[in-house]
Design an enzyme around this catalytic site. Structure first.
Site, mmCIF file in Angstrom:
data_model
loop_
_atom_site.group_PDB
_atom_site.id
_atom_site.type_symbol
_atom_site.label_atom_id
_atom_site.label_comp_id
_atom_site.label_asym_id
_atom_site.label_seq_id
_atom_site.Cartn_x
_atom_site.Cartn_y
_atom_site.Cartn_z
ATOM 1 N N CYS A 120 3.711 5.004 6.256
ATOM 2 C CA CYS A 120 4.122 3.614 6.128
ATOM 3 C C CYS A 120 5.378 3.410 6.964
ATOM 4 C CB CYS A 120 4.405 3.265 4.667
ATOM 5 S SG CYS A 120 4.456 1.473 4.400
ATOM 6 N N CYS A 122 7.868 0.989 5.996
ATOM 7 C CA CYS A 122 8.911 0.222 5.310
ATOM 8 C C CYS A 122 10.242 0.946 5.131
ATOM 9 C CB CYS A 122 8.411 -0.352 3.991
ATOM 10 S SG CYS A 122 7.897 0.877 2.804
ATOM 11 N N CYS A 130 6.198 -3.217 5.754
ATOM 12 C CA CYS A 130 5.321 -2.073 6.035
ATOM 13 C C CYS A 130 4.637 -2.188 7.385
ATOM 14 C CB CYS A 130 4.290 -1.938 4.917
ATOM 15 S SG CYS A 130 5.040 -1.819 3.284
ATOM 16 N N LYS A 195 -3.858 -1.265 -3.531
ATOM 17 C CA LYS A 195 -2.436 -1.261 -3.850
ATOM 18 C C LYS A 195 -2.010 -2.702 -4.096
ATOM 19 C CE LYS A 195 2.078 -0.089 -1.978
ATOM 20 N NZ LYS A 195 2.817 0.635 -0.928
ATOM 21 N N ARG A 205 11.906 1.304 -4.532
ATOM 22 C CA ARG A 205 12.542 0.639 -3.390
ATOM 23 C C ARG A 205 14.031 0.924 -3.353
ATOM 24 N NH1 ARG A 205 9.071 -4.982 -3.466
ATOM 25 N NH2 ARG A 205 7.061 -3.955 -3.119
ATOM 26 N N ARG A 217 5.841 -8.704 -0.341
ATOM 27 C CA ARG A 217 4.728 -7.998 0.291
ATOM 28 C C ARG A 217 3.367 -8.637 -0.021
ATOM 29 N NH1 ARG A 217 7.928 -4.079 2.029
ATOM 30 N NH2 ARG A 217 8.793 -2.412 0.740
ATOM 31 N N GLU A 233 -11.946 -3.390 -0.988
ATOM 32 C CA GLU A 233 -10.949 -2.594 -0.252
ATOM 33 C C GLU A 233 -11.366 -1.112 -0.226
ATOM 34 O OE1 GLU A 233 -8.053 -2.873 1.339
ATOM 35 O OE2 GLU A 233 -7.211 -4.846 0.882
ATOM 36 N N LYS A 248 -3.056 2.002 -7.293
ATOM 37 C CA LYS A 248 -1.621 1.897 -7.528
ATOM 38 C C LYS A 248 -1.203 0.472 -7.826
ATOM 39 C CE LYS A 248 2.447 2.619 -4.748
ATOM 40 N NZ LYS A 248 2.899 3.027 -3.459
HETATM 41 C C1 PBG Z 1 5.770 2.036 0.557
HETATM 42 C C2 PBG Z 1 5.521 2.521 -0.810
HETATM 43 C C3 PBG Z 1 5.949 1.942 -2.007
HETATM 44 C C4 PBG Z 1 5.596 2.814 -3.010
HETATM 45 C C5 PBG Z 1 4.951 3.895 -2.419
HETATM 46 N N1 PBG Z 1 4.889 3.671 -1.063
HETATM 47 C C6 PBG Z 1 6.739 0.738 -2.267
HETATM 48 C C7 PBG Z 1 6.263 -0.585 -1.848
HETATM 49 O O1 PBG Z 1 5.116 -0.799 -1.487
HETATM 50 O O2 PBG Z 1 7.138 -1.456 -1.856
HETATM 51 C C8 PBG Z 1 5.912 2.639 -4.466
HETATM 52 C C9 PBG Z 1 5.906 3.877 -5.276
HETATM 53 C C10 PBG Z 1 6.583 3.759 -6.585
HETATM 54 O O3 PBG Z 1 6.986 2.673 -7.036
HETATM 55 O O4 PBG Z 1 6.732 4.802 -7.213
HETATM 56 N N2 PBG Z 1 4.742 1.400 1.176
#
Ligand code: PBG
Length: 323
Positions: A120, A122, A130, A195, A205, A217, A233, A248
């Site tokens: 990713c 971000c 991202c 996700k 974050r 997002r 998806e 997730k």
């Molecule tokens: C980044 C990412 C995130 C998480 C995993 N990869 C954060 C987001 O999408 O803002 C979150 C994982 C967690 O909260 O434990 N793309």
């Protein structure tokens, strides 16, 4: 006296009996430990928003990985915090990036441990999104080559599994193509297929310094109300070449996990995210919840819903306490 109703309680009388008839179990083999490596850290520094977790240097992270492996946890999932960010997230695909360096160490020092790496941008972009930003929008297609490059650099550094979490459309296909082209046919893709745009990523974050600098997002992560869309998806990511899928968050989306389990015969993981951990942690600190009990119940619930494995901040603790 004849029995007029079933005696469910009969098999609940002894600990041994209860164990014998338990339908769903948890083993360390089902756990994946998330780890954060950070440029410029000496050894390790505690992460305030994730008690019990640390920012590790790329060398010292070996210690955490060894502990996990020693407890029977088969895999870790690496996230990186670079020294510097830029508009295009260069740190994500730098050959000398912090995760790439950690991977090379871990490959040498902890043979046998499965190394998963997040794909990713971000954590590496100044804007915290991202994907690439153009004219205030997060653009899809121009981001794809960078994600492929990131996956490739992680594979070169020793990742067994790359895990794209960016939610750009079409990323699995370009990642698979890049890996195959460069001779990494055996590197697997664990795609965060479903996700959701979730409030439960808050502590992560803070831990990963990856909060978006503007907006949110919701133009790329999924709407929490959508279950059918999650199935589309997943189907799409599998068609593009994903080997495993990840759902997730986990706890608030158990119905989505269950449906995915019933519809797709592929390995299915669930990410019990930072906010799910934080809720239990904070309530336990207040004395309102029994931490260990809540941990078990939350993890068993995810397995019962149909997940094969769980990425969780409780991994070490759960592996230690498994009977
Ligand atoms: C980044 C990412 C995130 C998480 C995993 N990869 C954060 C987001 O999408 O803002 C979150 C994982 C967690 O909260 O434990 N793309």
């Amino acid at each position: 006296m004849s029995q007029k109703f079933p005696r469910f309680r009969r098999l609940r009388q002894e600990e041994g009996l209860r164990r014998l008839v338990q339908e769903v179990r948890l083993s360390p083999s089902q756990l994946v430990l998330p780890l954060f490596v950070r440029e410029g850290v000496r050894e390790r520094e505690p992460i305030p928003s994730l008690p019990g977790h640390y920012h590790w240097s790329p060398e010292a992270v070996v210690e955490a990985a060894e502990e996990a492996y020693g407890l029977g946890i088969p895999a870790v999932l690496l996230f990186g915090l670079p020294a510097e960010k830029d508009e295009v997230g260069s740190g994500a695909y730098s050959r000398e990036g912090v995760v790439q360096r950690a991977l090379r160490e871990l490959r040498k020092k902890v043979p046998g441990l499965i190394l998963m790496a997040d794909v990713c941008l971000c954590q590496y972009t100044t804007h915290g999104h991202c994907g690439l930003v153009r004219g205030g929008k997060i653009v899809n297609d121009p981001t794809l080559p960078l994600l492929a490059e990131t996956a490739l650099s992680l594979a070169e550094a020793g990742a067994h599994v790359v895990a794209p979490s960016d939610m750009m459309d079409g990323r699995v296909a370009v990642i698979r193509e890049a890996l195959d082209r460069e001779g990494f046919e055996d590197v697997a893709i664990l795609s965060y297929a479903a996700k959701y745009a979730s409030a439960f990523y808050g502590p992560f974050r803070e831990a990963a310094h990856s909060a978006p600098a503007f907006g949110d997002r919701r133009t790329y992560q999924m709407d929490p109300g959508n279950r059918r869309e999650a199935m589309r998806e997943i189907a799409q990511d599998l068609q593009e070449g994903a080997d495993m899928i990840l759902m997730k968050p986990a706890g608030p989306y158990l119905d989505v996990i269950r449906e995915a389990r019933e519809r797709f015969d592929v390995p299915l993981g669930a990410y019990q995210v930072s906010g799910e951990y934080a809720m239990i942690q904070a309530a336990a600190e207040k004395g309102w919840l029994d931490r260990e009990g809540a941990m078990w119940e939350s993890l068993l619930g995810i397995i019962r819903a149909g997940a094969d494995f769980i990425v969780t901040y409780f991994a070490l603790e759960a592996a230690k306490k498994v009977r």
